[in-house]
Design a protein around this motif. Structure first.
Motif, PDB file in Angstrom:
ATOM      1  N   LEU A 169      -6.779  -0.473  -1.559  1.00 54.74           N
ATOM      2  CA  LEU A 169      -5.873  -1.285  -2.374  1.00 54.74           C
ATOM      3  C   LEU A 169      -4.528  -1.505  -1.675  1.00 54.74           C
ATOM      4  N   GLN A 170      -4.010  -0.450  -1.054  1.00 56.30           N
ATOM      5  CA  GLN A 170      -2.716  -0.603  -0.382  1.00 56.30           C
ATOM      6  C   GLN A 170      -2.839  -1.556   0.813  1.00 56.30           C
ATOM      7  N   GLY A 171      -3.977  -1.506   1.524  1.00 57.10           N
ATOM      8  CA  GLY A 171      -4.183  -2.386   2.671  1.00 57.10           C
ATOM      9  C   GLY A 171      -4.334  -3.840   2.244  1.00 57.10           C
ATOM     10  N   GLY A 213       5.800   4.738   2.585  1.00 55.65           N
ATOM     11  CA  GLY A 213       4.846   4.810   1.475  1.00 55.65           C
ATOM     12  C   GLY A 213       3.511   4.226   1.912  1.00 55.65           C
ATOM     13  N   GLY A 214       2.540   4.274   1.031  1.00 54.31           N
ATOM     14  CA  GLY A 214       1.197   3.806   1.376  1.00 54.31           C
ATOM     15  C   GLY A 214       1.186   2.329   1.754  1.00 54.31           C
ATOM     16  N   VAL A 215       1.701   1.471   0.897  1.00 57.05           N
ATOM     17  CA  VAL A 215       1.746   0.041   1.210  1.00 57.05           C
ATOM     18  C   VAL A 215       2.659  -0.186   2.408  1.00 57.05           C
ATOM     19  N   GLY A 216       3.816   0.495   2.410  1.00 58.49           N
ATOM     20  CA  GLY A 216       4.812   0.297   3.462  1.00 58.49           C
ATOM     21  C   GLY A 216       4.244   0.547   4.849  1.00 58.49           C
ATOM     22  N   THR A 235       7.235 -13.265  -5.682  1.00 61.05           N
ATOM     23  CA  THR A 235       6.570 -12.104  -6.272  1.00 61.05           C
ATOM     24  C   THR A 235       5.066 -12.333  -6.211  1.00 61.05           C
ATOM     25  N   GLY A 236       4.310 -11.280  -6.415  1.00 66.94           N
ATOM     26  CA  GLY A 236       2.859 -11.466  -6.467  1.00 66.94           C
ATOM     27  C   GLY A 236       2.153 -10.191  -6.848  1.00 66.94           C
ATOM     28  N   ASP A 237       1.024 -10.375  -7.510  1.00 62.44           N
ATOM     29  CA  ASP A 237       0.160  -9.259  -7.883  1.00 62.44           C
ATOM     30  C   ASP A 237      -1.177  -9.479  -7.180  1.00 62.44           C
ATOM     31  N   LEU A 238      -1.620  -8.479  -6.454  1.00 57.80           N
ATOM     32  CA  LEU A 238      -2.858  -8.597  -5.666  1.00 57.80           C
ATOM     33  C   LEU A 238      -4.000  -9.178  -6.495  1.00 57.80           C
ATOM     34  N   TRP A 239      -4.075  -8.753  -7.746  1.00 58.27           N
ATOM     35  CA  TRP A 239      -5.244  -9.165  -8.539  1.00 58.27           C
ATOM     36  C   TRP A 239      -5.295 -10.674  -8.765  1.00 58.27           C
ATOM     37  N   ASP A 299      10.292  -5.582  -0.927  1.00 55.87           N
ATOM     38  CA  ASP A 299      10.870  -4.577  -1.831  1.00 55.87           C
ATOM     39  C   ASP A 299       9.842  -4.144  -2.878  1.00 55.87           C
ATOM     40  N   GLY A 300       9.334  -2.910  -2.713  1.00 61.40           N
ATOM     41  CA  GLY A 300       8.407  -2.339  -3.706  1.00 61.40           C
ATOM     42  C   GLY A 300       9.058  -1.211  -4.471  1.00 61.40           C
ATOM     43  N   VAL A 301      10.377  -1.036  -4.277  1.00 61.57           N
ATOM     44  CA  VAL A 301      11.107   0.034  -4.970  1.00 61.57           C
ATOM     45  C   VAL A 301      11.720  -0.489  -6.269  1.00 61.57           C
ATOM     46  N   ALA A 361      13.570   4.904   4.583  1.00 66.56           N
ATOM     47  CA  ALA A 361      12.752   6.063   4.222  1.00 66.56           C
ATOM     48  C   ALA A 361      13.731   7.186   3.911  1.00 66.56           C
ATOM     49  N   SER A 362      13.416   7.980   2.894  1.00 65.77           N
ATOM     50  CA  SER A 362      14.436   8.867   2.330  1.00 65.77           C
ATOM     51  C   SER A 362      14.544  10.232   2.995  1.00 65.77           C
ATOM     52  N   SER A 363      13.614  10.603   3.858  1.00 61.95           N
ATOM     53  CA  SER A 363      13.707  11.932   4.479  1.00 61.95           C
ATOM     54  C   SER A 363      13.430  11.822   5.975  1.00 61.95           C
ATOM     55  N   PRO A 381      11.219  13.553   7.870  1.00 65.37           N
ATOM     56  CA  PRO A 381       9.783  13.407   8.198  1.00 65.37           C
ATOM     57  C   PRO A 381       9.268  11.991   7.941  1.00 65.37           C
ATOM     58  N   LYS A 382       9.742  11.374   6.842  1.00 65.50           N
ATOM     59  CA  LYS A 382       9.297  10.003   6.539  1.00 65.50           C
ATOM     60  C   LYS A 382       9.832   9.022   7.583  1.00 65.50           C
ATOM     61  N   GLN A 383      11.080   9.252   8.030  1.00 65.82           N
ATOM     62  CA  GLN A 383      11.659   8.350   9.039  1.00 65.82           C
ATOM     63  C   GLN A 383      10.908   8.485  10.358  1.00 65.82           C
TER      64      GLN A 383
HETATM   65  N1  LIG Z   1       2.152  -6.279  -6.258  1.00 62.98           N
HETATM   66  C1  LIG Z   1       0.989  -5.678  -6.065  1.00 62.98           C
HETATM   67  O1  LIG Z   1      -0.075  -6.287  -6.154  1.00 62.98           O
HETATM   68  C2  LIG Z   1       0.995  -4.217  -5.755  1.00 62.98           C
HETATM   69  C3  LIG Z   1      -0.201  -3.591  -5.387  1.00 62.98           C
HETATM   70  C4  LIG Z   1      -0.134  -2.233  -5.052  1.00 62.98           C
HETATM   71  C5  LIG Z   1       1.082  -1.548  -5.106  1.00 62.98           C
HETATM   72  N2  LIG Z   1       2.199  -2.205  -5.528  1.00 62.98           N
HETATM   73  C6  LIG Z   1       3.498  -1.536  -5.603  1.00 62.98           C
HETATM   74  O2  LIG Z   1       3.882  -1.179  -4.303  1.00 62.98           O
HETATM   75  C7  LIG Z   1       4.828  -0.127  -4.378  1.00 62.98           C
HETATM   76  C8  LIG Z   1       4.463   0.950  -3.371  1.00 62.98           C
HETATM   77  O3  LIG Z   1       3.215   1.496  -3.763  1.00 62.98           O
HETATM   78  P1  LIG Z   1       2.550   2.629  -2.891  1.00 62.98           P
HETATM   79  O4  LIG Z   1       1.165   2.777  -3.381  1.00 62.98           O
HETATM   80  O5  LIG Z   1       2.800   2.382  -1.462  1.00 62.98           O
HETATM   81  O6  LIG Z   1       3.393   3.907  -3.382  1.00 62.98           O
HETATM   82  P2  LIG Z   1       3.935   5.157  -2.530  1.00 62.98           P
HETATM   83  O7  LIG Z   1       2.991   5.473  -1.431  1.00 62.98           O
HETATM   84  O8  LIG Z   1       4.267   6.210  -3.501  1.00 62.98           O
HETATM   85  O9  LIG Z   1       5.280   4.591  -1.872  1.00 62.98           O
HETATM   86  C9  LIG Z   1       6.385   4.231  -2.663  1.00 62.98           C
HETATM   87  C10 LIG Z   1       7.666   4.532  -1.899  1.00 62.98           C
HETATM   88  O10 LIG Z   1       8.751   4.125  -2.718  1.00 62.98           O
HETATM   89  C11 LIG Z   1       9.882   4.923  -2.414  1.00 62.98           C
HETATM   90  N3  LIG Z   1      10.603   5.324  -3.635  1.00 62.98           N
HETATM   91  C12 LIG Z   1      11.882   5.019  -3.927  1.00 62.98           C
HETATM   92  N4  LIG Z   1      12.241   5.518  -5.092  1.00 62.98           N
HETATM   93  C13 LIG Z   1      11.190   6.198  -5.569  1.00 62.98           C
HETATM   94  C14 LIG Z   1      10.974   6.965  -6.747  1.00 62.98           C
HETATM   95  N5  LIG Z   1      11.925   7.110  -7.697  1.00 62.98           N
HETATM   96  N6  LIG Z   1       9.751   7.543  -6.915  1.00 62.98           N
HETATM   97  C15 LIG Z   1       8.788   7.390  -5.992  1.00 62.98           C
HETATM   98  N7  LIG Z   1       8.935   6.656  -4.852  1.00 62.98           N
HETATM   99  C16 LIG Z   1      10.136   6.071  -4.651  1.00 62.98           C
HETATM  100  C17 LIG Z   1       9.378   6.150  -1.662  1.00 62.98           C
HETATM  101  O11 LIG Z   1       9.875   6.061  -0.339  1.00 62.98           O
HETATM  102  P3  LIG Z   1      11.286   6.715   0.056  1.00 62.98           P
HETATM  103  O12 LIG Z   1      11.272   8.115  -0.517  1.00 62.98           O
HETATM  104  O13 LIG Z   1      11.257   6.709   1.514  1.00 62.98           O
HETATM  105  O14 LIG Z   1      12.339   5.832  -0.553  1.00 62.98           O
HETATM  106  C18 LIG Z   1       7.867   5.999  -1.618  1.00 62.98           C
HETATM  107  O15 LIG Z   1       7.327   6.367  -0.359  1.00 62.98           O
HETATM  108  C19 LIG Z   1       4.814   0.359  -5.830  1.00 62.98           C
HETATM  109  O16 LIG Z   1       5.929  -0.168  -6.499  1.00 62.98           O
HETATM  110  C20 LIG Z   1       3.540  -0.243  -6.376  1.00 62.98           C
HETATM  111  O17 LIG Z   1       3.574  -0.439  -7.761  1.00 62.98           O
HETATM  112  C21 LIG Z   1       2.177  -3.527  -5.835  1.00 62.98           C
END
Ligand SMILES: NC(=O)c1ccc[n+]([C@@H]2O[C@H](COP(=O)([O-])OP(=O)(O)OC[C@H]3O[C@@H](n4cnc5c(N)ncnc54)[C@H](OP(=O)(O)O)[C@@H]3O)[C@@H](O)[C@H]2O)c1
Length: 317
Positions: free
Chosen positions: A122-124, A150-153, A255-259, A209-211, A171-173, A175-177
């Motif tokens: 899903l993230q890919g 993050g996963g998508v990032g 904006t967009g939703d994968l689905w 921006d996914g934050v 990236a906030s830490s 190790p993440k950087q």
């Molecule tokens: N539009 C779509 O179709 C679609 C599909 C899938 C996912 N998404 C969205 O994509 C985004 C990323 O998803 P993901 O699966 O990659 O999630 P993830 O692996 O958890 O990554 C999210 C990143 O957001 C940052 N973050 C900042 N504030 C946070 C907080 N309060 N709590 C948790 N993380 C925070 C974190 O990075 P830092 O700590 O480095 O800031 C974290 O690594 C989400 O918003 C998700 O809903 C959208």
């Protein structure tokens, strides 16, 4: 069968693991015995009751898993039985068995394991549509990704770098950087640093921006005619945006939703083939996911919500 379920919305304390009825198959469905189940941020929103979730008693979260087809409905060929498959938009996935409409089945290439498929699925596909349907950057463009580890990032960064785009991010830490720099991301900042925007304001063609709560910062990072691709709210709801201000600098928000892009069997096939081709070329390096047993779903939710994860969190069925 065993499943992770809940009866009311709330914190991770509402999650329970136990017996629920095995789903019965409709004519056009396949029964998937799940192997690895993807845990996504949307599942947290669903558990909290702030995002659409399939009506079911009890609620069963999750829309993504990889596994093996164990049975097929009357209208589906028996040849599908035993196939390794992925799905990213099939409800009630936090369970041993899932009844999946046949058109949502994504067949795995022989050399892609169910674990790898669930790790990048899903993230890919999200990263792919953000890059190729929404942003449509050209080689040499400069982009910024919030939460680049993050996963998508991570997947988005790798796809864009393979496409010739120059990637920066937050990236906030440490190790993440480090993890982001190891992928070829050219510069990584922590948004907790008060001066983090220095040298970045007004510089980018695209900010992903996914934050969510960072949306106004993302707009500031754009140069005139740049665009924010806003795709999620992992850090909280986005602020209200001043459209007149956007207009004054010819900036846009997409904006967009994968689905809304996975609308048919052939769309799923085309898009997953494109994603798997990056994997086959070695331009996507899959980081070992963090795996929790399905029975320990609460711990997995807590971990994802803590924001500590780098890359994918999976539940082992
Ligand atoms: N539009 C779509 O179709 C679609 C599909 C899938 C996912 N998404 C969205 O994509 C985004 C990323 O998803 P993901 O699966 O990659 O999630 P993830 O692996 O958890 O990554 C999210 C990143 O957001 C940052 N973050 C900042 N504030 C946070 C907080 N309060 N709590 C948790 N993380 C925070 C974190 O990075 P830092 O700590 O480095 O800031 C974290 O690594 C989400 O918003 C998700 O809903 C959208």
């Amino acid at each position: 069968m065993k499943a992770l379920y809940f009866n009311k919305f709330g914190t991770s304390d509402v999650l329970k693991f136990g017996e629920v009825p095995t789903p019965s198959l409709k004519r056009n469905e396949v029964l998937v015995r799940t192997d690895y189940i993807g845990l996504n941020f949307a599942d947290i929103y669903r558990r909290r009751g702030t995002y659409h979730i399939e009506k079911n008693n009890p609620y069963i979260d999750g829309y993504e898993a990889a596994g093996t087809i164990a049975a097929v409905g009357a209208d589906v060929s028996n040849k599908n039985i035993g196939k390794k498959v992925l799905f990213v938009d099939g409800p009630l996935a936090n369970a041993e068995f899932v009844a999946l409409p046949r058109e949502k089945q994504i067949d795995l290439p022989v050399d892609v394991s169910t674990k790898t498929a669930a790790t990048i699925g899903l993230q890919g596909l999200t990263a792919d549509f953000l890059a190729h349907d929404l942003a449509q950057n050209s080689p040499g463009d400069q982009v910024f990704i919030t939460g680049v580890s993050g996963g998508v990032g991570r997947l988005l960064a790798q796809i864009l770098i393979a496409d010739g785009v120059r990637v920066f991010g937050s990236a906030s830490s440490i190790p993440k950087q480090q993890a982001a720099l190891a992928l070829g991301v050219e510069g990584v900042v922590s948004m907790r640093d008060p001066d983090w925007k220095q040298g970045f304001t007004g510089r980018f063609d695209t900010v992903f921006d996914g934050v969510g709560k960072t949306l106004n910062d993302s707009i500031e990072l754009l140069h005139p005619r740049g665009k924010v691709v806003f795709f999620g709210m992992a850090g909280g709801n986005p602020p209200t945006v001043d459209l007149a201000d956007l207009l004054a600098h010819s900036k846009s928000i997409l904006t967009g939703d994968l689905w809304d892009y996975l609308t048919s069997f052939s769309e799923r096939k085309k898009r997953s083939a494109r994603l798997f081709s990056y994997l086959a070329k070695g331009t996507i390096k899959v980081r070992e996911p963090t795996v929790f047993p399905l029975a320990e779903g609460k711990a997995a939710h807590d971990y994802l919500e803590s924001g500590k994860n780098i890359g994918k969190v999976l539940l082992k069925s």
